[in-house]
Write a protein that holds these residues in place. Structure first.
Motif, PDB file in Angstrom:
ATOM      1  N   GLU A   7       7.007 -13.741 -20.450  1.00  0.00           N
ATOM      2  CA  GLU A   7       7.916 -14.873 -20.312  1.00  0.00           C
ATOM      3  C   GLU A   7       7.948 -15.345 -18.865  1.00  0.00           C
ATOM      4  O   GLU A   7       7.786 -14.563 -17.933  1.00  0.00           O
ATOM      5  N   VAL A   8       8.195 -16.641 -18.699  1.00  0.00           N
ATOM      6  CA  VAL A   8       8.203 -17.232 -17.366  1.00  0.00           C
ATOM      7  C   VAL A   8       9.240 -16.551 -16.483  1.00  0.00           C
ATOM      8  O   VAL A   8       9.022 -16.321 -15.291  1.00  0.00           O
ATOM      9  N   GLN A   9      10.376 -16.170 -17.061  1.00  0.00           N
ATOM     10  CA  GLN A   9      11.446 -15.554 -16.289  1.00  0.00           C
ATOM     11  C   GLN A   9      11.057 -14.191 -15.723  1.00  0.00           C
ATOM     12  O   GLN A   9      11.651 -13.715 -14.773  1.00  0.00           O
ATOM     13  N   ASP A  10      10.050 -13.572 -16.325  1.00  0.00           N
ATOM     14  CA  ASP A  10       9.594 -12.272 -15.838  1.00  0.00           C
ATOM     15  C   ASP A  10       8.799 -12.406 -14.545  1.00  0.00           C
ATOM     16  O   ASP A  10       8.602 -11.428 -13.823  1.00  0.00           O
ATOM     17  N   ASN A  11       8.338 -13.628 -14.243  1.00  0.00           N
ATOM     18  CA  ASN A  11       7.605 -13.907 -13.004  1.00  0.00           C
ATOM     19  C   ASN A  11       6.366 -13.017 -12.867  1.00  0.00           C
ATOM     20  O   ASN A  11       6.059 -12.490 -11.796  1.00  0.00           O
ATOM     21  N   ALA A  12       5.656 -12.855 -13.980  1.00  0.00           N
ATOM     22  CA  ALA A  12       4.450 -12.041 -13.949  1.00  0.00           C
ATOM     23  C   ALA A  12       3.391 -12.699 -13.055  1.00  0.00           C
ATOM     24  O   ALA A  12       3.223 -13.916 -13.077  1.00  0.00           O
ATOM     25  N   ALA A  13       2.706 -11.896 -12.292  1.00  0.00           N
ATOM     26  CA  ALA A  13       1.694 -12.414 -11.376  1.00  0.00           C
ATOM     27  C   ALA A  13       0.403 -12.684 -12.129  1.00  0.00           C
ATOM     28  O   ALA A  13      -0.256 -11.750 -12.598  1.00  0.00           O
ATOM     29  N   VAL A  14       0.033 -13.950 -12.269  1.00  0.00           N
ATOM     30  CA  VAL A  14      -1.235 -14.312 -12.921  1.00  0.00           C
ATOM     31  C   VAL A  14      -2.386 -13.841 -12.039  1.00  0.00           C
ATOM     32  O   VAL A  14      -2.352 -13.986 -10.808  1.00  0.00           O
ATOM     33  N   TYR A  15      -3.410 -13.293 -12.677  1.00  0.00           N
ATOM     34  CA  TYR A  15      -4.546 -12.722 -11.944  1.00  0.00           C
ATOM     35  C   TYR A  15      -5.202 -13.798 -11.066  1.00  0.00           C
ATOM     36  O   TYR A  15      -5.362 -14.955 -11.480  1.00  0.00           O
TER      37      TYR A  15
ATOM     38  N   GLY B 294       0.798  -1.216   0.000  1.00  0.00           N
ATOM     39  CA  GLY B 294       0.000   0.000   0.000  1.00  0.00           C
ATOM     40  C   GLY B 294       0.831   1.267   0.000  1.00  0.00           C
ATOM     41  O   GLY B 294       0.283   2.368  -0.137  1.00  0.00           O
ATOM     42  N   ASP B 295       2.167   1.136   0.149  1.00  0.00           N
ATOM     43  CA  ASP B 295       3.040   2.311   0.049  1.00  0.00           C
ATOM     44  C   ASP B 295       3.034   2.869  -1.373  1.00  0.00           C
ATOM     45  O   ASP B 295       3.217   4.065  -1.577  1.00  0.00           O
ATOM     46  N   TRP B 296       2.873   1.974  -2.352  1.00  0.00           N
ATOM     47  CA  TRP B 296       2.772   2.367  -3.757  1.00  0.00           C
ATOM     48  C   TRP B 296       1.374   2.001  -4.246  1.00  0.00           C
ATOM     49  O   TRP B 296       0.853   0.926  -3.917  1.00  0.00           O
ATOM     50  N   ILE B 297       0.771   2.870  -5.027  1.00  0.00           N
ATOM     51  CA  ILE B 297      -0.539   2.589  -5.605  1.00  0.00           C
ATOM     52  C   ILE B 297      -0.517   2.939  -7.087  1.00  0.00           C
ATOM     53  O   ILE B 297       0.314   3.737  -7.543  1.00  0.00           O
ATOM     54  N   LYS B 298      -1.421   2.322  -7.842  1.00  0.00           N
ATOM     55  CA  LYS B 298      -1.514   2.598  -9.271  1.00  0.00           C
ATOM     56  C   LYS B 298      -2.966   2.833  -9.649  1.00  0.00           C
ATOM     57  O   LYS B 298      -3.880   2.228  -9.085  1.00  0.00           O
ATOM     58  N   CYS B 299      -3.168   3.746 -10.584  1.00  0.00           N
ATOM     59  CA  CYS B 299      -4.488   4.028 -11.133  1.00  0.00           C
ATOM     60  C   CYS B 299      -4.379   3.874 -12.647  1.00  0.00           C
ATOM     61  O   CYS B 299      -3.535   4.518 -13.278  1.00  0.00           O
ATOM     62  N   LYS B 300      -5.208   3.018 -13.213  1.00  0.00           N
ATOM     63  CA  LYS B 300      -5.090   2.691 -14.629  1.00  0.00           C
ATOM     64  C   LYS B 300      -6.212   3.317 -15.442  1.00  0.00           C
ATOM     65  O   LYS B 300      -7.351   3.431 -14.983  1.00  0.00           O
ATOM     66  N   CYS B 301      -5.860   3.667 -16.684  1.00  0.00           N
ATOM     67  CA  CYS B 301      -6.876   4.132 -17.622  1.00  0.00           C
ATOM     68  C   CYS B 301      -7.697   2.953 -18.125  1.00  0.00           C
ATOM     69  O   CYS B 301      -8.907   3.043 -18.295  1.00  0.00           O
ATOM     70  N   VAL B 302      -7.026   1.847 -18.402  1.00  0.00           N
ATOM     71  CA  VAL B 302      -7.694   0.594 -18.741  1.00  0.00           C
ATOM     72  C   VAL B 302      -7.036  -0.502 -17.919  1.00  0.00           C
ATOM     73  O   VAL B 302      -5.872  -0.410 -17.546  1.00  0.00           O
ATOM     74  N   GLN B 303      -7.785  -1.556 -17.629  1.00  0.00           N
ATOM     75  CA  GLN B 303      -7.237  -2.649 -16.843  1.00  0.00           C
ATOM     76  C   GLN B 303      -6.320  -3.497 -17.716  1.00  0.00           C
ATOM     77  O   GLN B 303      -6.575  -3.710 -18.900  1.00  0.00           O
ATOM     78  N   SER B 304      -5.268  -4.016 -17.120  1.00  0.00           N
ATOM     79  CA  SER B 304      -4.333  -4.887 -17.821  1.00  0.00           C
ATOM     80  C   SER B 304      -3.750  -5.868 -16.813  1.00  0.00           C
ATOM     81  O   SER B 304      -3.136  -5.443 -15.825  1.00  0.00           O
ATOM     82  N   GLU B 305      -3.962  -7.147 -17.042  1.00  0.00           N
ATOM     83  CA  GLU B 305      -3.484  -8.176 -16.130  1.00  0.00           C
ATOM     84  C   GLU B 305      -2.985  -9.382 -16.930  1.00  0.00           C
ATOM     85  O   GLU B 305      -3.211  -9.492 -18.136  1.00  0.00           O
ATOM     86  N   ALA B 306      -2.318 -10.290 -16.214  1.00  0.00           N
ATOM     87  CA  ALA B 306      -1.791 -11.508 -16.829  1.00  0.00           C
ATOM     88  C   ALA B 306      -2.728 -12.681 -16.550  1.00  0.00           C
ATOM     89  O   ALA B 306      -3.178 -12.869 -15.414  1.00  0.00           O
ATOM     90  N   PHE B 307      -3.020 -13.473 -17.602  1.00  0.00           N
ATOM     91  CA  PHE B 307      -3.879 -14.637 -17.482  1.00  0.00           C
ATOM     92  C   PHE B 307      -3.211 -15.829 -18.174  1.00  0.00           C
ATOM     93  O   PHE B 307      -2.387 -15.659 -19.079  1.00  0.00           O
ATOM     94  N   LEU B 308      -3.606 -17.031 -17.735  1.00  0.00           N
ATOM     95  CA  LEU B 308      -3.079 -18.243 -18.337  1.00  0.00           C
ATOM     96  C   LEU B 308      -3.884 -18.616 -19.572  1.00  0.00           C
ATOM     97  O   LEU B 308      -5.116 -18.528 -19.572  1.00  0.00           O
TER      98      LEU B 308
END
Length: 350
Positions: free
Chosen positions: A338-346, A223-237
Motif C-alpha cells: 500500500e502507498v501508505q507503507d512507503n515501500a521503497a521501489v527498487y 550499514g549499521d544494520w545488514i540483511k542476508c536473504k535466502c531469496v531476493q524480495s523487492e518492490a516494483f511498479l
C-alpha cells in the motif's frame, strides 16, 4: 582587632520543629514529564543487503516478512505508524491493546507487523489479505497481526537513539521478557551467522538481519544494520498486464518496472504466485488505471499484447537473481504494497 560577624541562627525559634516548604500537588494529567522530548515520528533504520554475513560485531535475528511499524505509547494514546508516517492504529487493534498494557511509561518500539502461517513462518500474503489488499475495502479492514519488536527508540522520558544497540537491546528484553501477546520480542540467536542463515533458508524463512553491537540508532541505510536473504524480495511498479487467453476478467502476467534515474525501466514480467480468487480483483484495479498516452510508460520491445496502466500499484516480488539483460529471474508475486507503507521501489543502478 576586628570582631567576627555574628552568625545568623538557622531557625528563628530554636525550639520550633523543622518543616520543609509546602509542595504543590502533582498534576494528574501529567503523570510522567519526559526528560527528553518524545519525537512525533522517527524515520526507521534500514538494513543494507549483503550476500553473506560478517563473522563478528553483529547480533543476529530472523528477518520478518511483513510491514515495518513504529509503535508510539503515550499516556492515553497509542499510535502504530507505518514507514510513510501514516497512523494504522485502527488496522492493528491487537497491537494497540498490547501496547496499552505496556504503559504508562512513554515508549517507542521498532518492529514488524506480521502474520504467521501454519508452519509458524511470517507470511506477507496472509497479512495483505487481512488488510484488504484486494482493493475491496482499502484502509478499513483490521488485521489480527502481531508485532515482532526488535528495537527500543524511546523509553520512559529518555531518547535512546544516541545509546548503543547492546544497551537498547538490554532494555527491550527487560520490557518484553515473557510477553506472548500481540507484541513479542524478536529473539537474538547466539550462533555462527552463516549457520543461522543456512538453517533459515532450510526452514523456508526470508533470511536474517544483523545489527552492529556498538551502533547508535541512525535512520536510513547506514550499514549499521545488514540483511542476508535466502531469496531476493523487492518492490516494483506494475506498468501493465498481459490479458489472459483462457479466462475473462483475469490476466496472464504483470509487467514490472524499477526506477532508473528519473525514469522507469522495464525489468520483466511475473506470472506466478497469484491466488485464483484475487486475479479478477487485481484486474479490475488495473483497468481503472488505464494508460491513455500513445507511448507506454517504459521502453518495451516484446511481441506480446499488453494493456498498459499508470505506474501506481506497487507489487512485492520474490525472485532468484537477475538475467544478463537486466530482467528478473524466476519471479513470483507476493502481494501488493500500500502507498501508505512507503515501500521503497527498487532502483536500478545507472
Amino acid at each position: 582587632m576586628t570582631k567576627p560577624p555574628k552568625s545568623k541562627p538557622l531557625l528563628r525559634d530554636a525550639e520550633a520543629p523543622i518543616r520543609s516548604r509546602p509542595r504543590k500537588k502533582r498534576n494528574p494529567s501529567q503523570p510522567a514529564l519526559p526528560f527528553d522530548p518524545m519525537p512525533d515520528r522517527t524515520e526507521p533504520a534500514l538494513a543494507v543487503l549483503k550476500q553473506r554475513p560478517p563473522a563478528r560485531g553483529f547480533c543476529w535475528e530472523i528477518k520478518w516478512d511483513g510491514y515495518r511499524v513504529h509503535v508510539h505509547i503515550e499516556p492515553g494514546r497509542v499510535r502504530v505508524l507505518t514507514r510513510g508516517g501514516h497512523d494504522w492504529s485502527h488496522r492493528f487493534p491487537a497491537i494497540v491493546k498490547a501496547a496499552t498494557d505496556l504503559g504508562p511509561a512513554t515508549i517507542i518500539l521498532d518492529g514488524e507487523a506480521v502474520m504467521f502461517d501454519e508452519a509458524g513462518r511470517s507470511d506477507f500474503g496472509l497479512l495483505q489479505a487481512s488488510l484488504g489488499a484486494s482493493g475491496k475495502a482499502p484502509g478499513k479492514l483490521v488485521s489480527p497481526a502481531v508485532m515482532m519488536a526488535f528495537d527500543l527508540i524511546y523509553f520512559d522520558g529518555h531518547d535512546l537513539r544516541g545509546v548503543e544497540y547492546s544497551s537498547r537491546r538490554h532494555l527491550l528484553e527487560d520490557l518484553l521478557e515473557g510477553k506472548e501477546g500481540a507484541i513479542r520480542l524478536s529473539e537474538i540467536i547466539d550462533a555462527d551467522p552463516v549457520t543461522i542463515l543456512d538453517h533459515a533458508c532450510e526452514l523456508g524463512l526470508e533470511g536474517i538481519v544483523g545489527k552492529q553491537v556498538d551502533s547508535v540508532y541512525r535512520s536510513g541505510r547506514t550499514g549499521d544494520w545488514i540483511k542476508c536473504k535466502c531469496v531476493q524480495s523487492e518492490a516494483f511498479l506494475v506498468v501493465g498486464y498481459e490479458p489472459s487467453t483462457g479466462t475473462s476478467g483475469g490476466f496472464a502476467s504483470l509487467l514490472l518496472a524499477a526506477y532508473y534515474g528519473d525514469a522507469l525501466k522495464y525489468v520483466g514480467s511475473v506470472g506466478t504466485g497469484f491466488k485464483q480468487t484475487k486475479t479478477s480483483d487485481l484486474r479490475a484495479m488495473m483497468d481503472k488505471l488505464a494508460w491513455t498516452r500513445k507511448r507506454p510508460p517504459v521502453e518495451y520491445n516484446g511481441a506480446r499484447k499488453v494493456v498498459w496502466v499508470l505506474p501506481t500499484l506497487i507489487a512485492e516480488i520474490e525472485y532468484r537473481a537477475w538475467t544478463s539483460d537486466g530482467k528478473l529471474r524466476h519471479p513470483a508475486f507476493k502481494g501488493l504494497r500500500e502507498v501508505q507503507d512507503n515501500a521503497a521501489v527498487y532502483r536500478v543502478d545507472e
